[in-house]
Design a protein around this motif. Structure first.
Motif, mmCIF file in Angstrom:
data_model
loop_
_atom_site.group_PDB
_atom_site.id
_atom_site.type_symbol
_atom_site.label_atom_id
_atom_site.label_comp_id
_atom_site.label_asym_id
_atom_site.label_seq_id
_atom_site.Cartn_x
_atom_site.Cartn_y
_atom_site.Cartn_z
ATOM 1 N N GLY A 88 0.794 -1.216 0.000
ATOM 2 C CA GLY A 88 0.000 0.000 0.000
ATOM 3 C C GLY A 88 0.831 1.274 0.000
ATOM 4 N N ALA A 89 2.134 1.132 -0.120
ATOM 5 C CA ALA A 89 3.012 2.303 -0.132
ATOM 6 C C ALA A 89 2.956 2.985 -1.507
ATOM 7 C CB ALA A 89 4.447 1.887 0.186
ATOM 8 N N VAL A 90 3.513 4.182 -1.562
ATOM 9 C CA VAL A 90 3.530 4.961 -2.805
ATOM 10 C C VAL A 90 4.986 5.345 -3.095
ATOM 11 C CG1 VAL A 90 2.646 7.025 -3.958
ATOM 12 C CG2 VAL A 90 1.269 5.889 -2.233
ATOM 13 N N ARG A 91 5.391 5.147 -4.363
ATOM 14 C CA ARG A 91 6.761 5.470 -4.773
ATOM 15 C C ARG A 91 6.712 6.595 -5.800
ATOM 16 N NH1 ARG A 91 8.384 0.645 -6.561
ATOM 17 N NH2 ARG A 91 9.322 0.138 -4.564
ATOM 18 N N GLN A 92 7.708 7.479 -5.732
ATOM 19 C CA GLN A 92 7.820 8.548 -6.715
ATOM 20 C C GLN A 92 9.290 8.758 -7.042
ATOM 21 O OE1 GLN A 92 6.153 12.351 -5.561
ATOM 22 N NE2 GLN A 92 5.898 12.942 -7.681
ATOM 23 N N ARG A 93 9.561 8.864 -8.338
ATOM 24 C CA ARG A 93 10.924 9.113 -8.807
ATOM 25 C C ARG A 93 11.036 10.601 -9.151
ATOM 26 N NH1 ARG A 93 15.043 6.026 -10.665
ATOM 27 N NH2 ARG A 93 16.349 6.937 -12.275
ATOM 28 N N VAL A 94 12.070 11.252 -8.615
ATOM 29 C CA VAL A 94 12.281 12.669 -8.833
ATOM 30 C C VAL A 94 13.612 12.826 -9.565
ATOM 31 C CG1 VAL A 94 12.479 14.926 -7.738
ATOM 32 C CG2 VAL A 94 11.055 13.165 -6.685
ATOM 33 N N ALA A 95 13.549 13.260 -10.825
ATOM 34 C CA ALA A 95 14.766 13.430 -11.619
ATOM 35 C C ALA A 95 15.471 14.723 -11.216
ATOM 36 C CB ALA A 95 14.422 13.449 -13.100
ATOM 37 N N ILE A 96 16.800 14.676 -11.212
ATOM 38 C CA ILE A 96 17.605 15.868 -10.933
ATOM 39 C C ILE A 96 17.975 16.465 -12.285
ATOM 40 C CG2 ILE A 96 19.726 16.746 -9.915
ATOM 41 C CD1 ILE A 96 19.615 14.293 -8.017
ATOM 42 N N VAL A 97 17.477 17.674 -12.555
ATOM 43 C CA VAL A 97 17.678 18.312 -13.853
ATOM 44 C C VAL A 97 19.022 19.025 -13.868
ATOM 45 C CG1 VAL A 97 16.752 19.987 -15.483
ATOM 46 C CG2 VAL A 97 15.187 18.598 -14.114
ATOM 47 N N GLN A 98 19.888 18.594 -14.786
ATOM 48 C CA GLN A 98 21.202 19.233 -14.966
ATOM 49 C C GLN A 98 21.307 19.645 -16.422
ATOM 50 O OE1 GLN A 98 23.931 19.582 -12.694
ATOM 51 N NE2 GLN A 98 24.276 17.596 -11.749
ATOM 52 N N GLY A 99 21.843 20.812 -16.662
ATOM 53 C CA GLY A 99 22.031 21.277 -18.038
ATOM 54 C C GLY A 99 20.774 21.936 -18.586
ATOM 55 N N VAL A 100 20.975 22.745 -19.623
ATOM 56 C CA VAL A 100 19.873 23.436 -20.280
ATOM 57 C C VAL A 100 19.448 22.575 -21.471
ATOM 58 C CG1 VAL A 100 19.168 25.552 -21.464
ATOM 59 C CG2 VAL A 100 20.802 25.675 -19.578
ATOM 60 N N SER A 101 18.208 22.101 -21.462
ATOM 61 C CA SER A 101 17.726 21.279 -22.571
ATOM 62 C C SER A 101 17.616 22.130 -23.840
ATOM 63 C CB SER A 101 16.358 20.678 -22.229
ATOM 64 O OG SER A 101 15.387 21.705 -22.144
ATOM 65 N N THR A 102 17.532 21.465 -24.987
ATOM 66 C CA THR A 102 17.430 22.182 -26.261
ATOM 67 C C THR A 102 16.187 23.061 -26.290
ATOM 68 O OG1 THR A 102 18.533 20.307 -27.315
ATOM 69 C CG2 THR A 102 17.471 21.884 -28.764
ATOM 70 N N GLU A 103 15.063 22.538 -25.776
ATOM 71 C CA GLU A 103 13.817 23.327 -25.770
ATOM 72 C C GLU A 103 13.970 24.580 -24.905
ATOM 73 O OE1 GLU A 103 13.381 19.821 -24.461
ATOM 74 O OE2 GLU A 103 13.658 19.388 -26.572
ATOM 75 N N LYS A 104 14.543 24.397 -23.699
ATOM 76 C CA LYS A 104 14.752 25.555 -22.814
ATOM 77 C C LYS A 104 15.757 26.521 -23.442
ATOM 78 C CE LYS A 104 12.083 24.900 -19.342
ATOM 79 N NZ LYS A 104 10.928 25.755 -19.153
ATOM 80 N N GLY A 105 16.782 25.971 -24.099
ATOM 81 C CA GLY A 105 17.771 26.811 -24.767
ATOM 82 C C GLY A 105 17.131 27.687 -25.827
ATOM 83 N N LYS A 106 16.236 27.097 -26.624
ATOM 84 C CA LYS A 106 15.523 27.865 -27.659
ATOM 85 C C LYS A 106 14.653 28.947 -27.025
ATOM 86 C CE LYS A 106 15.469 24.259 -31.175
ATOM 87 N NZ LYS A 106 14.659 23.267 -31.885
ATOM 88 N N GLU A 107 14.016 28.596 -25.909
ATOM 89 C CA GLU A 107 13.166 29.568 -25.207
ATOM 90 C C GLU A 107 14.012 30.733 -24.679
ATOM 91 O OE1 GLU A 107 10.391 29.511 -21.208
ATOM 92 O OE2 GLU A 107 10.672 27.622 -22.297
ATOM 93 N N ILE A 108 15.179 30.430 -24.136
ATOM 94 C CA ILE A 108 16.078 31.471 -23.609
ATOM 95 C C ILE A 108 16.575 32.359 -24.745
ATOM 96 C CG2 ILE A 108 18.328 31.876 -22.516
ATOM 97 C CD1 ILE A 108 17.744 29.292 -20.851
ATOM 98 N N ILE A 109 16.983 31.750 -25.870
ATOM 99 C CA ILE A 109 17.480 32.519 -27.013
ATOM 100 C C ILE A 109 16.384 33.429 -27.564
ATOM 101 C CG2 ILE A 109 18.241 32.313 -29.420
ATOM 102 C CD1 ILE A 109 19.876 29.864 -28.527
ATOM 103 N N LYS A 110 15.164 32.910 -27.666
ATOM 104 C CA LYS A 110 14.046 33.729 -28.152
ATOM 105 C C LYS A 110 13.835 34.922 -27.226
ATOM 106 C CE LYS A 110 9.185 33.443 -29.356
ATOM 107 N NZ LYS A 110 7.964 33.129 -28.637
ATOM 108 N N PHE A 111 13.900 34.685 -25.918
ATOM 109 C CA PHE A 111 13.734 35.767 -24.949
ATOM 110 C C PHE A 111 14.842 36.811 -25.106
ATOM 111 C CE2 PHE A 111 14.722 37.620 -20.787
ATOM 112 C CZ PHE A 111 13.514 38.244 -20.511
#
Length: 161
Positions: A88-111
């Motif tokens: 009856g327990a609940v498990r959750q995986r939490v990813a550690i985000v490192q680096g700027v992804s291509t999508e975020k990079g495009k968003e930053i460049i557009k800004f």
């Protein structure tokens, strides 16, 4: 030509320290007595196990508090979906985000382009390099990017004049 890099890096030692502090607090808290709760650091993720949804949410709250105290932004965590575990327990995986992804990079460049400053921005691997003729323009870009929320923790490194 002056330039700097926009990166998203996380100090894994500080995350490990926050996880150890979270473990200690969970072991000592009255509302966790008699229940099985775990928090483990893997290579690029944190695995949380709570006796139920409430306990899992409480573990996440404690972890966020410990991370903030250690100057690690909670934005570096990407929460996966909750899944049932044995007993009856609940498990959750939490990813550690490192680096700027291509999508975020495009968003930053557009800004950056929308600021109309005379600078060039380009994606290089997992970071964004910004270059321009005037250091003042680069500093304005840093202030503008700091003032905008991109949902990831950003650092500005390698300032070269």
């Amino acid at each position: 030509m002056p330039s700097f890099d926009i990166v998203s890096k996380v100090d894994l030692q500080e995350i490990d320290n926050a996880i150890n502090q979270t473990r200690k607090e969970i072991d000592q808290r009255f509302d966790f007595k008699g229940t099985h709760n775990e928090i483990n650091l893997e290579k690029d993720a944190i695995v949380l196990l709570g006796a139920d949804d409430y306990k899992l949410d409480a573990v996440i709250d404690v972890l966020k508090g410990k991370l903030v105290r250690r100057n690690v932004s909670p934005k570096c965590l990407d929460y996966g979906k909750k899944e049932p575990a044995s007993g009856g327990a609940v498990r959750q995986r939490v990813a550690i985000v490192q680096g700027v992804s291509t999508e975020k990079g495009k968003e930053i460049i557009k800004f950056i382009k929308e600021t109309k400053l005379k600078v060039q921005a380009q994606i290089m691997d997992d970071q964004v390099r910004v270059s321009g003729k005037k250091i003042d323009d680069l500093q304005e870009v840093i202030q503008a990017v700091k003032g905008h929320d991109f949902d990831i923790e950003l650092q500005f490194v390698n300032m070269r004049a």
